[in-house]
Design a protein around this motif. Structure first.
Motif, PDB file in Angstrom:
ATOM      1  N   PHE A 126       0.763  -1.109  -0.079  1.00 36.47           N
ATOM      2  CA  PHE A 126      -0.072  -0.097  -0.127  1.00 36.47           C
ATOM      3  C   PHE A 126       0.946   1.248  -0.094  1.00 36.47           C
ATOM      4  O   PHE A 126       2.037   1.442   0.657  1.00 36.47           O
ATOM      5  N   LYS A 127       0.724   2.210  -0.762  1.00 34.23           N
ATOM      6  CA  LYS A 127       1.580   3.597  -0.700  1.00 34.23           C
ATOM      7  C   LYS A 127       0.242   4.624  -0.222  1.00 34.23           C
ATOM      8  O   LYS A 127      -0.838   4.711  -0.631  1.00 34.23           O
ATOM      9  N   ARG A 128       0.637   5.529   0.556  1.00 25.38           N
ATOM     10  CA  ARG A 128      -0.316   6.678   1.005  1.00 25.38           C
ATOM     11  C   ARG A 128      -0.724   7.439  -0.364  1.00 25.38           C
ATOM     12  O   ARG A 128      -0.224   7.686  -1.339  1.00 25.38           O
ATOM     13  N   SER A 129      -2.227   7.554  -0.152  1.00 28.05           N
ATOM     14  CA  SER A 129      -3.009   8.045  -1.297  1.00 28.05           C
ATOM     15  C   SER A 129      -4.153   8.822  -0.996  1.00 28.05           C
ATOM     16  O   SER A 129      -4.426   8.635   0.184  1.00 28.05           O
ATOM     17  N   ASP A 130      -4.419   9.656  -1.961  1.00 25.92           N
ATOM     18  CA  ASP A 130      -5.557  10.660  -1.449  1.00 25.92           C
ATOM     19  C   ASP A 130      -6.835  10.071  -2.098  1.00 25.92           C
ATOM     20  O   ASP A 130      -8.039  10.474  -2.216  1.00 25.92           O
ATOM     21  N   GLY A 131      -6.730   8.948  -2.751  1.00 26.08           N
ATOM     22  CA  GLY A 131      -7.967   8.179  -3.179  1.00 26.08           C
ATOM     23  C   GLY A 131      -8.339   8.484  -4.507  1.00 26.08           C
ATOM     24  O   GLY A 131      -9.172   7.811  -5.098  1.00 26.08           O
ATOM     25  N   MET A 132      -7.706   9.140  -5.210  1.00 22.85           N
ATOM     26  CA  MET A 132      -8.162   9.558  -6.398  1.00 22.85           C
ATOM     27  C   MET A 132      -7.520   8.665  -7.708  1.00 22.85           C
ATOM     28  O   MET A 132      -6.569   7.869  -7.464  1.00 22.85           O
ATOM     29  N   LYS A 133      -8.640   8.174  -8.609  1.00 24.32           N
ATOM     30  CA  LYS A 133      -8.283   7.563  -9.561  1.00 24.32           C
ATOM     31  C   LYS A 133      -7.574   8.026 -10.717  1.00 24.32           C
ATOM     32  O   LYS A 133      -7.571   9.119 -11.027  1.00 24.32           O
ATOM     33  N   SER A 134      -6.915   6.898 -11.396  1.00 20.53           N
ATOM     34  CA  SER A 134      -6.166   7.604 -12.692  1.00 20.53           C
ATOM     35  C   SER A 134      -7.279   7.802 -13.794  1.00 20.53           C
ATOM     36  O   SER A 134      -8.346   7.051 -13.621  1.00 20.53           O
ATOM     37  N   VAL A 135      -6.777   8.654 -14.620  1.00 24.45           N
ATOM     38  CA  VAL A 135      -7.721   8.789 -15.985  1.00 24.45           C
ATOM     39  C   VAL A 135      -6.733   8.600 -17.204  1.00 24.45           C
ATOM     40  O   VAL A 135      -5.634   8.810 -16.893  1.00 24.45           O
ATOM     41  N   ASP A 136      -7.635   8.093 -18.208  1.00 25.08           N
ATOM     42  CA  ASP A 136      -7.022   8.346 -19.482  1.00 25.08           C
ATOM     43  C   ASP A 136      -5.730   7.136 -19.559  1.00 25.08           C
ATOM     44  O   ASP A 136      -4.772   7.106 -20.113  1.00 25.08           O
ATOM     45  N   VAL A 137      -5.965   5.992 -18.643  1.00 26.62           N
ATOM     46  CA  VAL A 137      -5.023   4.929 -18.563  1.00 26.62           C
ATOM     47  C   VAL A 137      -5.609   3.758 -19.363  1.00 26.62           C
ATOM     48  O   VAL A 137      -6.637   3.208 -18.956  1.00 26.62           O
ATOM     49  N   PRO A 138      -5.221   3.114 -20.382  1.00 26.81           N
ATOM     50  CA  PRO A 138      -5.479   2.310 -21.497  1.00 26.81           C
ATOM     51  C   PRO A 138      -5.459   0.744 -20.568  1.00 26.81           C
ATOM     52  O   PRO A 138      -4.314   0.589 -19.927  1.00 26.81           O
ATOM     53  N   TRP A 139      -6.678   0.061 -21.022  1.00 28.78           N
ATOM     54  CA  TRP A 139      -6.405  -1.139 -20.420  1.00 28.78           C
ATOM     55  C   TRP A 139      -5.439  -2.123 -20.873  1.00 28.78           C
ATOM     56  O   TRP A 139      -5.167  -1.990 -22.272  1.00 28.78           O
ATOM     57  N   MET A 140      -4.725  -3.018 -20.394  1.00 25.56           N
ATOM     58  CA  MET A 140      -3.535  -3.568 -20.530  1.00 25.56           C
ATOM     59  C   MET A 140      -3.653  -5.030 -20.709  1.00 25.56           C
ATOM     60  O   MET A 140      -4.438  -5.658 -19.612  1.00 25.56           O
ATOM     61  N   TYR A 141      -2.783  -5.936 -21.185  1.00 23.24           N
ATOM     62  CA  TYR A 141      -2.786  -7.445 -21.093  1.00 23.24           C
ATOM     63  C   TYR A 141      -1.399  -7.762 -20.702  1.00 23.24           C
ATOM     64  O   TYR A 141      -0.372  -7.263 -20.704  1.00 23.24           O
ATOM     65  N   GLU A 142      -1.285  -9.125 -20.401  1.00 18.59           N
ATOM     66  CA  GLU A 142      -0.019  -9.730 -20.099  1.00 18.59           C
ATOM     67  C   GLU A 142       0.652 -10.366 -21.106  1.00 18.59           C
ATOM     68  O   GLU A 142       0.527 -11.658 -21.432  1.00 18.59           O
ATOM     69  N   PRO A 143       1.742  -9.829 -21.593  1.00 22.68           N
ATOM     70  CA  PRO A 143       2.494 -10.710 -22.756  1.00 22.68           C
ATOM     71  C   PRO A 143       3.265 -11.956 -22.369  1.00 22.68           C
ATOM     72  O   PRO A 143       3.385 -12.800 -23.110  1.00 22.68           O
ATOM     73  N   GLN A 144       3.388 -12.078 -20.845  1.00 25.91           N
ATOM     74  CA  GLN A 144       3.837 -13.202 -20.508  1.00 25.91           C
ATOM     75  C   GLN A 144       3.038 -14.541 -20.671  1.00 25.91           C
ATOM     76  O   GLN A 144       3.508 -15.514 -20.562  1.00 25.91           O
ATOM     77  N   LEU A 145       1.845 -14.332 -20.706  1.00 26.89           N
ATOM     78  CA  LEU A 145       0.719 -15.377 -20.975  1.00 26.89           C
ATOM     79  C   LEU A 145       0.468 -15.654 -22.537  1.00 26.89           C
ATOM     80  O   LEU A 145      -0.320 -16.242 -23.057  1.00 26.89           O
TER      81      LEU A 145
END
Length: 300
Positions: A86-105
């Motif tokens: 856990f990292k100290r956070s203000d609870g704000m969500k990220s915006v404009d982050v694309p969904w990703m997949y796992e190349p290792q699979l």
């Protein structure tokens, strides 16, 4: 929606998919590297879970660094758990982050880092061992719920790294945006205010017998329950009692349902007992080494 009986993450696989799993296992870490074990208390993984050949260990890497770790089920195409600090956070969500997949699979992987989904045609080997965006397109009753939520991270890259489908399970919308989200916020505030060292968090699922289906195929396992536990051995001993007794470790779980979906807080030991009764784990199942009690110390 009524869930089927909770079960272990063991799926029936075709011979071709069993062959793929063999390839996948070779491309994913057999044992987590030391830099990825930093995300679990005392560098020790949960005990008594993960014996199936369909479960693979993913060190979730993004932008040149490991960010957290995941035990992933390639048959059910869901994470069994994600473990993070856990990292100290203000609870704000990220915006404009694309969904990703796992190349290792992927059988054609040339990188060990998560990648944004490519535009246009996606080769079948992406879909065989992990979920893809199309699995959630028509599953309107479900949110893509992150086991390691970006609200529990502070650095922009750590937040961005939570947006991979290998960190996501189908959460019933009413549960996801209601009781579960409220509990994530409660834990964030507690750890922000009273944890004085590193807080290790493990969040996982109890699978049901139900799935998101696509093209008349079972694609993504739907959890019957979600659970989470944290361990923080350095904490404020002057915190109010109603918060102090929830250190050094505490836990919660809730049913992934539209109604009757309240989250229950409880000790880590009681959570482990619940998981033992609800799915298949070893009798020595344990989330944190020595129950998050450092040698030579005593609970308050």
């Amino acid at each position: 929606m009524v869930h089927g009986r909770p079960k272990a993450l063991l799926g029936h696989l075709s011979p071709g998919l069993w062959m793929l799993i063999g390839v996948v296992t070779a491309t994913v870490e057999k044992e987590f590297s030391p830099d990825c074990r930093e995300f679990v208390y005392m560098n020790t993984l949960p005990v008594g879970i993960g014996g199936s050949s369909t479960l693979v260990k993913i060190c979730q890497r993004y932008n040149g660094k490991p960010r957290y770790l995941t035990l992933y089920d390639t048959a059910g195409r869901v994470p069994l758990y994600s473990a993070y600090t856990f990292k100290r956070s203000d609870g704000m969500k990220s915006v404009d982050v694309p969904w990703m997949y796992e190349p290792q699979l992927s059988t054609t992987s040339e990188t060990g880092e998560m990648q944004s989904f490519p535009q246009g045609y996606m080769h079948q080997n992406f879909e065989d061992a992990q979920a893809v965006l199309e699995d959630y397109t028509n599953a309107i009753a479900y949110e893509r719920g992150a086991l390691n939520p970006d609200e529990h991270q502070g650095d922009p890259d750590d937040k961005a790294a939570t947006y991979t489908l290998t960190n996501v399970v189908p959460q019933v919308r009413e549960f996801s945006v209601g009781p579960w989200k409220a509990q994530e916020h409660a834990v964030r505030r507690r750890l922000n205010n009273y944890c004085r060292g590193t807080a290790y968090v493990i969040t996982g699922i109890v699978p049901s017998g139900n799935h998101i289906r696509r093209y008349n195929m079972d694609r993504v396992t739907i959890p019957a329950y979600l659970w989470s536990a944290y361990c923080c051995i350095k904490y404020d001993h002057n915190a109010p009692y109603d918060e102090r007794y929830k250190f050094p470790a505490y836990a919660h779980y809730g049913p992934n349902e539209k109604d009757s979906n309240q989250v229950l807080e409880l000790s880590v030991k009681k959570l482990e007992d619940f998981i033992k009764k609800s799915t298949i784990v070893d009798k020595n199942f344990q989330l944190f080494l020595d129950d998050c009690v450092p040698p030579g110390s005593a609970l308050p």
